[in-house]
Design a protein around this motif. Sequence first.
Motif, PDB file in Angstrom:
ATOM      1  N   LEU A 101       7.325  12.587  -0.313  1.00  0.00           N
ATOM      2  CA  LEU A 101       6.092  12.574   0.472  1.00  0.00           C
ATOM      3  C   LEU A 101       5.048  13.508  -0.132  1.00  0.00           C
ATOM      4  N   TYR A 102       5.489  14.682  -0.569  1.00  0.00           N
ATOM      5  CA  TYR A 102       4.564  15.591  -1.233  1.00  0.00           C
ATOM      6  C   TYR A 102       3.987  14.952  -2.488  1.00  0.00           C
ATOM      7  N   SER A 103       4.838  14.324  -3.284  1.00  0.00           N
ATOM      8  CA  SER A 103       4.402  13.729  -4.548  1.00  0.00           C
ATOM      9  C   SER A 103       3.329  12.673  -4.321  1.00  0.00           C
ATOM     10  N   THR A 104       3.567  11.761  -3.392  1.00  0.00           N
ATOM     11  CA  THR A 104       2.623  10.664  -3.165  1.00  0.00           C
ATOM     12  C   THR A 104       1.347  11.135  -2.478  1.00  0.00           C
ATOM     13  N   MET A 105       1.479  12.042  -1.499  1.00  0.00           N
ATOM     14  CA  MET A 105       0.288  12.494  -0.768  1.00  0.00           C
ATOM     15  C   MET A 105      -0.593  13.400  -1.622  1.00  0.00           C
ATOM     16  N   VAL A 106       0.011  14.310  -2.372  1.00  0.00           N
ATOM     17  CA  VAL A 106      -0.774  15.173  -3.259  1.00  0.00           C
ATOM     18  C   VAL A 106      -1.468  14.339  -4.325  1.00  0.00           C
ATOM     19  N   CYS A 107      -0.742  13.371  -4.883  1.00  0.00           N
ATOM     20  CA  CYS A 107      -1.323  12.492  -5.893  1.00  0.00           C
ATOM     21  C   CYS A 107      -2.485  11.697  -5.303  1.00  0.00           C
ATOM     22  N   GLY A 108      -2.286  11.139  -4.118  1.00  0.00           N
ATOM     23  CA  GLY A 108      -3.348  10.375  -3.480  1.00  0.00           C
ATOM     24  C   GLY A 108      -4.591  11.216  -3.241  1.00  0.00           C
ATOM     25  N   HIS A 166      -3.705   2.860  -7.989  1.00  0.00           N
ATOM     26  CA  HIS A 166      -2.449   2.109  -7.910  1.00  0.00           C
ATOM     27  C   HIS A 166      -1.412   2.670  -8.880  1.00  0.00           C
ATOM     28  N   THR A 167      -1.842   2.909 -10.119  1.00  0.00           N
ATOM     29  CA  THR A 167      -0.908   3.376 -11.143  1.00  0.00           C
ATOM     30  C   THR A 167      -0.407   4.777 -10.839  1.00  0.00           C
ATOM     31  N   SER A 168      -1.317   5.673 -10.493  1.00  0.00           N
ATOM     32  CA  SER A 168      -0.908   7.049 -10.206  1.00  0.00           C
ATOM     33  C   SER A 168       0.010   7.109  -8.989  1.00  0.00           C
ATOM     34  N   PHE A 169      -0.314   6.341  -7.939  1.00  0.00           N
ATOM     35  CA  PHE A 169       0.503   6.359  -6.734  1.00  0.00           C
ATOM     36  C   PHE A 169       1.889   5.774  -7.009  1.00  0.00           C
ATOM     37  N   SER A 170       1.947   4.704  -7.792  1.00  0.00           N
ATOM     38  CA  SER A 170       3.236   4.089  -8.087  1.00  0.00           C
ATOM     39  C   SER A 170       4.116   5.021  -8.916  1.00  0.00           C
ATOM     40  N   PHE A 171       3.526   5.745  -9.874  1.00  0.00           N
ATOM     41  CA  PHE A 171       4.322   6.680 -10.676  1.00  0.00           C
ATOM     42  C   PHE A 171       4.707   7.916  -9.872  1.00  0.00           C
ATOM     43  N   SER A 172       3.851   8.338  -8.943  1.00  0.00           N
ATOM     44  CA  SER A 172       4.203   9.498  -8.130  1.00  0.00           C
ATOM     45  C   SER A 172       5.377   9.186  -7.203  1.00  0.00           C
ATOM     46  N   LEU A 231      -0.872  11.232 -14.752  1.00  0.00           N
ATOM     47  CA  LEU A 231      -1.127  12.113 -13.621  1.00  0.00           C
ATOM     48  C   LEU A 231      -0.066  11.941 -12.544  1.00  0.00           C
ATOM     49  N   GLY A 232       0.255  10.691 -12.214  1.00  0.00           N
ATOM     50  CA  GLY A 232       1.258  10.432 -11.192  1.00  0.00           C
ATOM     51  C   GLY A 232       2.624  10.964 -11.575  1.00  0.00           C
ATOM     52  N   MET A 233       3.004  10.775 -12.844  1.00  0.00           N
ATOM     53  CA  MET A 233       4.326  11.239 -13.299  1.00  0.00           C
ATOM     54  C   MET A 233       4.379  12.764 -13.359  1.00  0.00           C
ATOM     55  N   THR A 234       3.283  13.389 -13.731  1.00  0.00           N
ATOM     56  CA  THR A 234       3.245  14.855 -13.779  1.00  0.00           C
ATOM     57  C   THR A 234       3.413  15.448 -12.381  1.00  0.00           C
ATOM     58  N   ILE A 235       2.697  14.885 -11.413  1.00  0.00           N
ATOM     59  CA  ILE A 235       2.815  15.366 -10.036  1.00  0.00           C
ATOM     60  C   ILE A 235       4.225  15.108  -9.505  1.00  0.00           C
ATOM     61  N   ALA A 236       4.797  13.960  -9.849  1.00  0.00           N
ATOM     62  CA  ALA A 236       6.157  13.643  -9.407  1.00  0.00           C
ATOM     63  C   ALA A 236       7.147  14.676  -9.939  1.00  0.00           C
ATOM     64  N   TYR A 237       6.995  15.054 -11.201  1.00  0.00           N
ATOM     65  CA  TYR A 237       7.925  16.023 -11.792  1.00  0.00           C
ATOM     66  C   TYR A 237       7.760  17.403 -11.166  1.00  0.00           C
ATOM     67  N   ILE A 238       6.516  17.814 -10.928  1.00  0.00           N
ATOM     68  CA  ILE A 238       6.275  19.123 -10.318  1.00  0.00           C
ATOM     69  C   ILE A 238       6.889  19.177  -8.917  1.00  0.00           C
ATOM     70  N   CYS A 239       6.680  18.132  -8.128  1.00  0.00           N
ATOM     71  CA  CYS A 239       7.240  18.093  -6.773  1.00  0.00           C
ATOM     72  C   CYS A 239       8.760  18.013  -6.808  1.00  0.00           C
ATOM     73  N   TYR A 240       9.278  17.261  -7.756  1.00  0.00           N
ATOM     74  CA  TYR A 240      10.732  17.170  -7.898  1.00  0.00           C
ATOM     75  C   TYR A 240      11.345  18.540  -8.181  1.00  0.00           C
ATOM     76  N   ARG A 241      10.700  19.305  -9.049  1.00  0.00           N
ATOM     77  CA  ARG A 241      11.239  20.609  -9.441  1.00  0.00           C
ATOM     78  C   ARG A 241      11.133  21.639  -8.314  1.00  0.00           C
ATOM     79  N   GLN A 242      10.308  21.378  -7.301  1.00  0.00           N
ATOM     80  CA  GLN A 242      10.292  22.263  -6.143  1.00  0.00           C
ATOM     81  C   GLN A 242      11.526  22.048  -5.268  1.00  0.00           C
ATOM     82  N   ILE A 243      12.191  20.926  -5.447  1.00  0.00           N
ATOM     83  CA  ILE A 243      13.346  20.579  -4.615  1.00  0.00           C
ATOM     84  C   ILE A 243      14.664  20.747  -5.373  1.00  0.00           C
TER      85      ILE A 243
END
Length: 276
Positions: A101-108, A166-172, A231-243
């Motif tokens: 949720l953090y990944s998708t909302m922050v990216c959005g 669309h692309t950033s949200f899908s990758f996030s 951008l989406g993948m970078t945010i996804a990785y950052i949020c993943y590493r918080q968990i």
Amino acid sequence: MSAENRVNYERIKELWILYGDYAVLLLVSLSYFILDITMLPFQRQFSLEDLTISHPHAEHERVPTKYLGLISLLLPGFTLYGIGRYRKSPLLFWKSLTGLLYSTMVCGLIVTIIKNTVGRPRPDFLSRCNPLSSSPKTGWVDLQVCTTPWKSSTLQDGLRSFPSGHTSFSFSGLGYLSLCIASQLRMFRKKTSSWAIVMFFLPLTLACWIGISRNEDYRHHQEDILVGGLLGMTIAYICYRQIFPPLNDASADIPYAQIEIDEGNSDSRRVVEEMV
């Protein structure tokens, strides 16, 4: 500090430990949805000679926005739920879902601010604008030459090309799911089987297809899609590493909260008891 103030401080601290992450997530989500509805794009000048923005406007998209959330948020969410049930760990599900949720909302939120601030015309912008026949054919023009009124959502959305939402949200969302799958399959800590590699790349392949479809629909330029994906993948990785710990860590498949509980952290234990 008086005894009463200390008690209040400890109570506030406990509430923050229990609900702080959810409060910030709610704030980010509300900011995203409000700005997505109310923020107007920068009215950038353009040229009627620009062939890169003269493609036809497709009424029907390959991946409509209403399906994007199902593919990039609900699908990963249900998959994470299945992983949590398989591992018999409600904590694993809740913490990984929080990261999603953090990944998708922050990216959005970030993409909404950037694309409206930049105001880049989409590849089908001239078709949306439908310029007056008397418009000058050379030089720069502005929205005054458009027969489509500025209040039209079709014209406003035509200036939101960079980066691809669309692309950033899908990758996030799907990129975050791939990272979770990699951690649960321990892909980077041992010899990986072929089926594990396929499972890891499936969500990423789906995200790539969504990005490519945006170019096929003439909704985005190639660089919009590339930047959106990164951008989406970078945010996804950052949020993943918080968990979770790094993918090559011996405890990569265990969320930090569980590790803290195993080490005797009482605050983390209270958080888990509140969640489950």
